[in-house]
Each structure stands twice: as structure tokens, then as C-alpha cells.
Write an enzyme that holds these catalytic residues in place. Structure first.
Site: not given
Length: 340
Positions: A123, A12-13, A237, A319, A214, A154-155
Site C-alpha cells: 500500500s 488508516r489504510i 502537512r 488520501n 517526499t 501512493s495516494c
């Protein structure tokens, strides 16, 4: 002349980074010459051309069997699992954008450098032994030409750290709790399955709100040492595919009000952090921030203050797209650092 960039890991990134290079005005300085992804080139091409979250790629996308072809640019597609065997030397790679998410240690990153890359940018949060962790808009002044391995955070750290920095300087933060309400990710199954050792992540991403672990509080400790040990963090999530929300509670030393808090954040969003931090008082839902390139957007309608010293904030962030743009800001500024 553009810097030569390789993307290691095309999830995704990685996909968002490639797209942002072409759509976000980075292509003049950053030329992607290689993508390393274990999937076949047909799949890489298809997932570049079509994207459920971000729509169709705005330029022609094809392949010739070994290269991804984007609007005339030829990008070599590799299927190399061994970082020590990358052909970065022969390809004259200036920077590897490490987007695989499979490692975060300096030792493995060094293998990319030993293979010929001049620099590597993570990333994701990396180990404490990297040269720097950079949150663009907060500490990019720490970038230096002699650094070789850097992380872009991170995002969630890109969203929250500038906000905490502003409020700590103005109001003095005593302690805080954060809850990241995050869209589903590809480490979750669509239906219950033996997908993870974390039993909560064996459950269907599309049918549950799922608490996960987290390290955001550790990131806050590292980036804002004045606040070390003052934060706890939660993460859940939710069944959406993109755009997340940070719910932030802060206990501050100065007596304040929701109006004052919002004014501090609005002033920064319209001034020194314009384009990086946003501020809104419109009645939004998460989908409104899909493909928003800012690190975070404060929702002023949700700001609350209890007892003059307890602040509650909500900040939206894409994100994927927001973080991809910040990663490229770090990359571009780092590569342009003057030699010492």
C-alpha cells in the site's frame, strides 16, 4: 468464489481497505480472512465500528475473542510481529494487502510468501526490485499472473501520474514542480513531543503547517521515464485529518491556455478515466472530497497559464478512501489475471 485476502497492518489504510471492500462493491471477489495487527482485538473492533473521518461502519461489527465479526463474516485477528511466522499457508491466503507501512523491500515481502501467501500487494511505494508498481488507470495492463510482489504506488502518485501522462502526450512537459498539501498523519504528534528523529515532525500536527520530505519526484521518474529528472517535489502537512491537494506547476513545449488544459482533463475525466479522474468547476473546499473514491479531482477554477507555456493546476484527492479503492482495483484485477 471470492479470493482469500489478509490485511497486514490495520492503521488508516488497512481500516479504509476493509471498509471499502464492504462499501465499494469488492466483497463478491475479495474475502478478508485475517487481519494482522499488534493491538488487541477490542481496540481493533472499536476502531472498525467507529471512525472519525469516515463515520460508523455501515454493518454490524462484533468480536468473539479471536475473530472480528462483520455482518456474519468471521475475520481472524492475529498479533504476529514476525512475517516469517504468519499462518498464511494454513489459511490458504491468496493475497496479503501489506498496509503496515513498516517495510517496502522485497526481502521482507518474500517472508509472507514463504509463509504461504500466493501474492503480496504494497500500500506504499516499494523498492525497484518488486515485480511492478501499478497506478490503476495508467498501467494496470502490466499486471500478470506470474507476478508475486506488486506495489500500488501512493495516494499522491495515483493522483498525479494520470494527469501528467495526459498533459505530456498533449502538450509536451519540459519540467515541473509539485507541492503536496497533505492532511496530518499518524507519524505526527498532537502536541510537541519526542516523536520523530525528523525535528519538524516533533511539532504539533494540529497547530502548524509542516514541511516534510517526499519522494514523489522519484515516483514520477519511475512511472514516467520520459519525464525522468524533470521534476522536483515538495510536501507540507496541514492541520486537517483527511483530503489532500496537489499543486502542480508545469513548463510545456506547446503554447496553451487554461481553457485548453481544462478541456484535455475534462475530456479524460468524462471518458477513458471516468470514475478514476474527476473534474469540477464548483467552488470547493477540501471537506467536499471526503470519501471521494476517485484518484484525483482537477479543480478547473484554479487552472492558470502564464506566458502561454507555464501551467498551474490543483488536484484534490482523498488520501485514504481514494487510495484504498485504487489498491483494491489493482488487487482485484491482478487476481483475475489469466494464467500464462
Amino acid at each position: 468464489m471470492a479470493y482469500r485476502v489478509a490485511i497486514n497492518g490495520y492503521g488508516r489504510i488497512g481500516q479504509s481497505v476493509l471498509r471499502a471492500i464492504y462499501e465499494g462493491g469488492y466483497r463478491d471477489q475479495l474475502e478478508v480472512v485475517a487481519i494482522n495487527e499488534l493491538s488487541d482485538i477490542e481496540t481493533v473492533t472499536y476502531l472498525t465500528r467507529y471512525d472519525t473521518t469516515h463515520g460508523r461502519f455501515p454493518l454490524p461489527v462484533e468480536h468473539n475473542g479471536t475473530e472480528l465479526l462483520i455482518n456474519g463474516d468471521a475475520i481472524r485477528v492475529l498479533n504476529q510481529p514476525d512475517a516469517a511466522a504468519m499462518p498464511w499457508d494454513e489459511m490458504d491466503v491468496d493475497l496479503v494487502l501489506e498496509c503496515s507501512g513498516t517495510f517496502s523491500d522485497r526481502k521482507t515481502a518474500q517472508q509472507h510468501l514463504d509463509s504461504g501467501a500466493r501474492k503480496l500487494l504494497f500500500s506504499q511505494p516499494a523498492g525497484v526490485d518488486v515485480d511492478a508498481t501499478i497506478i490503476y488507470g495508467f498501467n494496470q495492463q502490466l499486471l500478470a499472473s506470474d507476478q508475486s510482489i506488486v506495489a500500488a504506488g501512493s495516494c499522491s502518485t495515483n493522483c498525479i501520474v494520470p494527469v501528467l501522462d495526459l498533459l505530456h502526450r498533449e502538450l509536451g512537459i519540459i519540467s515541473g514542480v509539485t507541492t503536496t498539501i497533505h492532511s496530518a498523519m499518524n507519524d505526527q504528534p498532537v502536541i510537541d513531543s519526542y516523536h520523530q528523529t525528523d525535528l519538524r515532525l516533533t511539532r504539533s500536527a494540529m497547530h502548524s503547517i509542516i514541511p516534510v520530505n517526499t519522494g514523489l519526484n522519484k515516483g514520477i521518474d519511475r512511472l514516467l521515464p520520459d519525464l525522468a529528472g524533470r521534476f522536483e517535489s515538495l510536501h507540507v502537512r496541514v492541520p486537517t485529518i483527511n483530503v489532500s491537494l496537489l499543486d502542480i506547476s508545469l513548463n510545456v513545449t506547446q503554447t496553451t491556455s487554461a481553457t485548453q488544459v481544462n478541456q484535455i482533463l475534462r475530456t479524460a475525466a468524462e471518458g477513458p478515466l471516468k470514475g478514476l479522474l474527476g473534474y469540477t468547476e464548483e467552488p470547493h473546499a477540501s471537506v467536499d472530497f471526503n470519501r471521494d473514491s476517485r484518484s484525483g479531482v482537477v479543480d478547473g477554477t484554479q487552472t492558470r497559464v502564464s506566458g502561454d507555456n507555464l501551467i498551474k493546476l490543483m488536484c484534490w484527492f482523498d488520501n485514504e478512501w481514494g487510495f484504498a479503492n485504487r489498491m483494491l482495483d489493482v488487487a482485484q484485477n491482478w487476481l483475475n489475471c489469466k494464467h500464462n
